[in-house]
Design a protein around this motif. Structure first.
Motif, PDB file in Angstrom:
ATOM      1  N   ASP A  83      31.104 -12.561  -0.168  1.00 33.24           N
ATOM      2  CA  ASP A  83      30.574 -12.000   1.078  1.00 33.24           C
ATOM      3  C   ASP A  83      31.675 -11.242   1.814  1.00 33.24           C
ATOM      4  O   ASP A  83      31.464 -10.144   2.324  1.00 33.24           O
ATOM      5  N   LYS A  84      32.868 -11.849   1.847  1.00 38.03           N
ATOM      6  CA  LYS A  84      33.996 -11.186   2.533  1.00 38.03           C
ATOM      7  C   LYS A  84      34.333  -9.867   1.853  1.00 38.03           C
ATOM      8  O   LYS A  84      34.809  -8.936   2.496  1.00 38.03           O
ATOM      9  N   LYS A  86      32.213  -7.918   0.701  1.00 37.66           N
ATOM     10  CA  LYS A  86      31.096  -7.008   0.994  1.00 37.66           C
ATOM     11  C   LYS A  86      30.414  -6.471  -0.263  1.00 37.66           C
ATOM     12  O   LYS A  86      30.124  -5.274  -0.371  1.00 37.66           O
ATOM     13  N   TYR A 107      23.234 -20.793  -0.305  1.00 38.69           N
ATOM     14  CA  TYR A 107      22.912 -19.369  -0.109  1.00 38.69           C
ATOM     15  C   TYR A 107      21.891 -19.199   1.015  1.00 38.69           C
ATOM     16  O   TYR A 107      22.017 -18.318   1.863  1.00 38.69           O
ATOM     17  N   PHE A 120      24.091 -14.767   4.084  1.00 36.61           N
ATOM     18  CA  PHE A 120      24.935 -13.848   3.323  1.00 36.61           C
ATOM     19  C   PHE A 120      24.358 -12.435   3.389  1.00 36.61           C
ATOM     20  O   PHE A 120      23.136 -12.261   3.470  1.00 36.61           O
ATOM     21  N   SER A 121      25.264 -11.467   3.315  1.00 41.61           N
ATOM     22  CA  SER A 121      24.806 -10.086   3.537  1.00 41.61           C
ATOM     23  C   SER A 121      24.299  -9.427   2.254  1.00 41.61           C
ATOM     24  O   SER A 121      23.858  -8.296   2.293  1.00 41.61           O
TER      25      SER A 121
END
Ligand code: SAM
Length: 327
Positions: A83-84, A86, A107, A120-121
């Motif tokens: 996630d970090k 991206k 998740y 989470f993106s």
């Protein structure tokens, strides 16, 4: 039908399945820990160090928008790292039903045992399956190609037979795009064999781990002629207790080349720490993960026994041949 070792294929196939099941059951049984339980673990600093190593690998190779395949993803301990970075899409596969369930829960963000966090993106697909048996190119045809494949602390579970080791590498190769990256961590066979040679018997260990080479492979301490299926039992306090297999790195490297995966680097964890802990951004990352005491830039918060366990592992990076544009 006989294989070169003289065993029948039937026996090999049956016992391989039994051992894959043992590994799966072991990991499935391991339940999520509370934050307090985790902090009380005798190997908490080793866990943090391993998280740091995986984070550095992710930061070195992941790019914004990447499509990521996490082989043997476990409970999804690396989701936050991705996630970090991206990333754009994530597929996680693990053989242990219980772990994939925990991964799904993490998740979805409804019961994260470390902290409540925002979603989470990236979209994700989580699958329960044997990464070293199944033809993943068929299962993941709609998700491929992947920019990055990651296999953390799990590649060695494929080394029980040549067929499984080949399936593992064939899966990675078929799913990565040309120029894509394969990052991973696994036991360092050179260190394990060296330590076994230093003792009289078939076992090594300290207060947090032990390794016992199976009796039938006693001679493999000195002759590493057999490339696959050298089994040992691995016990790591509060983490692992199951059969594992020696992965001679030169065999791994040459087999990977057969599948168009070229070695970028391999480093024992000690070497990895010494090299990347010189860089300010990774010192800061280590501090944030809590693996370092105040002001220290070495392994000082790990116990000597934990630091010895770190030495049993290596990190590797491979690249799929070809140019990103497919030429
Ligand atoms: N990669 C995760 C991490 O770094 O946190 C988990 C590592 S854990 C030490 C090893 C994982 O490998 C377990 O989750 C286990 O279920 C998984 N595993 C072992 N054999 C496997 C197989 N044949 N197919 C898929 N997953 C497997």
């Amino acid at each position: 039908k006989q294989n070169p070792e003289g065993d029948s294929h039937f026996l090999e196939d049956e016992s391989t399945k039994v051992f894959a099941r043992k590994v799966a059951d072991h990991y499935s049984r391991r339940t999520n820990q509370t934050l307090e339980e985790r902090e009380a673990s005798p190997i908490i600093h080793l866990k943090k160090l391993n998280n740091w190593i995986k984070s550095v690998l992710v930061q070195l190779y992941a790019r914004r928008g990447d499509v990521v395949l996490d082989l043997a993803c476990g409970k999804g301990g690396d989701l936050i790292k991705w996630d970090k970075a991206k990333i754009g899409y994530y597929v996680g596969i693990d053989i242990a039903e219980g772990s994939i369930e925990d991964c799904r829960t993490r998740y979805n963000g409804d019961a994260d045992h470390h902290q409540r966090r925002k979603k989470f993106s990236f979209p994700a697909r989580l699958i329960c399956g044997d990464c070293y048996e199944v033809h993943l190119d068929k299962v993941l045809a709609d998700d491929a190609p992947f920019d990055i494949c990651s296999c953390q602390f799990a590649m060695h579970y494929s080394w029980s037979t040549e067929a499984r080791a080949r399936r593992a590498l064939a899966n990675v190769s078929a799913l990565l795009r040309p120029g894509g990256t394969f990052i991973g961590t696994m036991p360092d066979a050179n260190v394990i064999i060296k330590k076994l040679r230093e003792v009289e018997g078939l076992a090594i260990g300290n207060s947090v781990y032990w390794i016992r080479l199976d009796e039938e492979f006693a001679d493999k301490k000195f002759k590493s002629s057999r490339p696959f299926g050298i089994q040992y039992k691995f016990h790591l306090e509060d983490a692992v207790d199951c059969p594992e297999w020696i992965v001679p790195f030169h065999i791994f490297k040459s087999l990977a080349e057969e599948y168009d995966l070229e070695l970028v680097f391999v480093k024992n964890s000690h070497e990895f720490v010494h090299e990347y802990l010189k860089k300010p951004e990774y010192i800061e990352l280590m501090r944030r993960l809590g693996a370092l005491g105040d002001g220290n830039q070495d392994q000082s918060t790990l116990s000597a026994d934990e630091w010895e366990v770190a030495y049993l592992y290596l990190a590797f990076v491979l690249r799929k041949r070809g140019q990103p544009d497919g030429t």
